[in-house]
Write an enzyme that holds these catalytic residues in place. Structure first.
Site, PDB file in Angstrom:
ATOM      1  N   ASN A 168       0.859  -1.188   0.000  1.00  0.00           N
ATOM      2  CA  ASN A 168       0.000   0.000   0.000  1.00  0.00           C
ATOM      3  C   ASN A 168       0.891   1.232   0.000  1.00  0.00           C
ATOM      4  O   ASN A 168       1.366   1.677   1.051  1.00  0.00           O
ATOM      5  CB  ASN A 168      -0.909  -0.005   1.231  1.00  0.00           C
ATOM      6  CG  ASN A 168      -1.933  -1.120   1.146  1.00  0.00           C
ATOM      7  OD1 ASN A 168      -2.908  -1.021   0.399  1.00  0.00           O
ATOM      8  ND2 ASN A 168      -1.683  -2.213   1.866  1.00  0.00           N
ATOM      9  N   GLU A 169       1.130   1.729  -1.175  1.00  0.00           N
ATOM     10  CA  GLU A 169       2.047   2.857  -1.344  1.00  0.00           C
ATOM     11  C   GLU A 169       1.346   4.163  -0.950  1.00  0.00           C
ATOM     12  O   GLU A 169       0.118   4.190  -0.790  1.00  0.00           O
ATOM     13  CB  GLU A 169       2.497   2.929  -2.810  1.00  0.00           C
ATOM     14  CG  GLU A 169       3.303   1.729  -3.288  1.00  0.00           C
ATOM     15  CD  GLU A 169       4.706   1.631  -2.709  1.00  0.00           C
ATOM     16  OE1 GLU A 169       5.013   2.334  -1.717  1.00  0.00           O
ATOM     17  OE2 GLU A 169       5.510   0.848  -3.239  1.00  0.00           O
TER      18      GLU A 169
END
Ligand code: F6R
Length: 638
Positions: A168-169
């Site tokens: 989850n950037e």
């Protein structure tokens, strides 16, 4: 006997007043990993007793490896069965085949699943080969499967330098579920060496969402090493925001961050404890606090006032010291005494306040260099001074450094040999040339190519040390076996590595031993080389020559010591800087197209130059003399 992790109430203690997530700090990541493995094992067993499944969310990457090792050990000793365990992995690169060496499928089987009794049908890892048009349904099904088993009982996490959890950037939404995501450039560049170059790192990944993770009943996040420190600070102390996705963990009720000293080093209570509460003012802490204040206020140390100290949480220190005047002079003198143009000691001088002893006048000096260029990059100027000041200097290259030479460079040399020999023997090179010309990036180098690459680096280091004025008989190549895998991943340190290291120390019986002291890089070559030296020193402790041997640590190419840690600062003149630069430039294979560049695109000679210049600027700003450049060392007492 491993104890359980002790849970504290965050916010209850003054020392954690900036912190919004429970965390525990350990000096050893190995010990911490064992504790985590034992918590997981306890949960698995508890569920077994209750006749239930245990649903684990698992992570990959370097952080959880030792946890998996310990779980495997427990299984092997008959202590732990995985028959009731269901696993869901956080993520997988996309697209990628299962059998790709860098797939998370491969990773999980290599580190855990192949060694325990988990049922294959209980293993869930996002499939990196799914068709894009089937992806949405695939991701929904992944979520549903987790739900079907009653949700995650436990989620293990690492954290990326972008602040990602799973993949989850930055930008990820707290309500996100399993989906495809585009990897951040920093994440891809961190994976570049595993994939033999950033261009081979997949651009996307499938990842569980933030919401999937937050629904786990218990979460443990692991972080080791300096590189993680800024993100750990943001995660624990920062405002919740999708620009650092890990901050969403602040909303979880049963989470612990397990950190080593380096990963915790940016936390306010560790870095600037005087801002948090009462401190025990050791000499080291006083030095750190005063240099910090001087840098913060951009004022030389001798100009700091009582008011400055009082306004920055240091009134307690002032009370102990009497006044800022006394304290300033004390710290100024300490720093002044770290500076010497005589790294091997100044003959016939009073050495009471000098970093090194005056005697013996001519010292035997052993410089350990993990790769064939660390010596000149990190201490080329000091190296030069030691030679010029008449010491008996030896340099020991610990590894061959062969994997950092490009195929094009090796091809150039193979073609030169071939053209030069032009004899029946040349068929040997012909084979190598053909192999290099058709080589795929995932192919391992043949032994002949590794030999050529190693020789290129050897000859470059000979060129560099000759430039500094050292003769070839003072150069030693160890080619430590742990390094010789032909791949980025190295073997663990072995007795043979330690014995080779020990033998060379014994042979030279140095008065001064210099080593790359990158204590914080848990997986890199520098750390393994340093471990080999420490183990050798331990073995040699009873040898009489060791009573006279002082160990000095220099930092690798990437960072410098914090000013409060420096015990010896060696100033360099402009001419010495030029000579050092030219020595570095002998390492032609490490120029322009260096293989493991990291994010810093500057070449090594420039990095070294700027780093040494910055140390000089810092000393100047603290109110000491203004030098062209400074190389810094920390004494290691063993
Ligand atoms: C891996 C994962 C990532 C890593 C993170 C840290 O499954 O989801 O979030 O945990 O990139 O990686 P390491 O541990 O290699 O520093």
């Amino acid at each position: 006997m491993v104890q359980e992790i002790e849970y504290k109430q965050v916010g209850k203690f003054e020392e954690t007043k900036f912190e919004k997530i429970h965390n525990e700090i350990f000096s050893s990541s190995l010990h911490a990993s064992k504790l985590v493995a034992h918590e997981i094992a306890k949960l698995i067993k508890q569920k077994q007793q209750e006749g239930l499944h245990c649903v684990l969310g698992l992570a990959t990457g370097s952080s959880p490896i030792k946890v998996y090792e310990e779980l495997v050990n427990m299984h092997r000793s008959g202590e732990l069965s995985f028959h009731n365990v269901i696993t869901f992995n956080l993520d997988e690169y996309y697209p990628i085949d299962r059998d790709h060496q860098q797939s998370y499928y491969h990773f999980m089987h290599q580190h855990l699943f192949n060694h325990v009794d988990i049922m294959p049908e209980n293993i869930h890892i996002p499939d990196g080969s799914i068709l894009l048009e089937e992806m949405d349904q695939y991701c929904i099904d992944y979520e549903l499967k987790i739900k079907k088993y009653g949700g995650l009982d436990f989620q293990l996490l690492g954290i990326g330098r972008t602040g990602h959890i799973g993949f989850n950037e930055p930008g990820s939404h707290p309500n996100s579920g399993t989906r495809v995501i585009t990897l951040d450039h920093i994440t891809r560049s961190d994976a570049a060496s595993d994939f033999n170059g950033i261009e081979h790192v997949p651009k996307k990944a499938i990842t569980m969402g933030i919401n999937t993770i937050l629904k786990a009943k218990r979460i443990i996040l692991l972080a080791w090493g300096h590189k993680k420190a800024p993100m750990i600070k943001d995660t624990i102390e920062g405002t919740v925001s999708s620009s650092v996705p890990a901050t969403f963990l602040q909303n979880h009720q049963n989470i612990t961050l397990i950190l080593d000293d380096e990963a915790a080093s940016e936390l306010t209570r560790i870095k600037t404890p005087w801002l948090v509460g009462q401190c025990i003012w050791t000499e080291k802490l006083r030095l750190r606090a005063v240099t910090w204040l001087s840098e913060l206020l951009n004022k030389p140390i001798l100009k700091l006032t009582d008011k400055d100290y009082n306004e920055h949480g240091m009134s307690g220190l002032l009370a102990i010291e009497g006044s800022s005047y006394e304290l300033n002079i004390k710290i100024f003198n300490h720093l002044q005494h770290t500076i010497t143009g005589w790294p091997g000691g100044k003959p016939n001088a009073d050495d009471t306040h000098r970093p090194e002893r005056a005697l013996p006048k001519k010292k035997r000096v052993l410089i350990f260099s993990p790769h064939p260029d660390d010596d000149v990059i990190s201490m080329g100027g000091t190296f030069l001074r030691l030679i010029d000041q008449g010491h008996d200097v030896h340099v020991v290259y610990q590894t061959s450094g062969n994997i950092a030479v490009t195929d094009q460079e090796a091809l150039k040399f193979a073609e030169v040999f071939n053209a030069f020999t032009n004899s029946p023997n040349s068929s040997k090179f012909q084979e190598t040339i053909s192999f290099l010309k058709s080589k795929k990036t995932s192919d391992r180098d043949s032994d002949a190519i590794l030999k050529i690459k190693g020789l290129i680096r050897r000859m470059e280091s000979l060129g560099a040390i000759r430039h500094l004025g050292l003769s070839d008989d003072k150069v030693h190549f160890l080619d430590l076996p742990f390094y010789e895998t032909g791949r980025v991943k190295k073997k663990p340190l072995s007795r043979e590595d330690i014995t080779l290291t020990k033998n060379i120390i014994e042979k030279i019986a140095p008065h001064q031993l210099y080593a790359a002291g990158d204590l914080a890089d848990p997986h890199g070559t520098h750390k393994i080389c340093l471990d080999a030296i420490f183990a050798a020193l331990k073995d040699l402790k009873s040898s009489t020559f060791m009573d006279d041997c002082w160990v000095w640590l220099y930092r690798g190419a990437w960072q410098e010591w914090d000013v409060s840690e420096i015990d010896m600062a060696v100033p360099l003149s402009p001419d010495e800087v030029t000579k050092k630069t030219n020595a570095i430039l002998h390492h032609q294979s490490q120029k322009d197209r260096v293989m493991f560049q990291g994010e810093d695109s500057r070449e090594f000679w420039l990095r070294a130059r700027e780093r040494n210049k910055n140390t000089a600027i810092l000393y100047d700003a603290l109110g000491l003399a203004d030098y062209e450049a400074i190389e810094a060392f920390k004494r290691y007492i063993y």
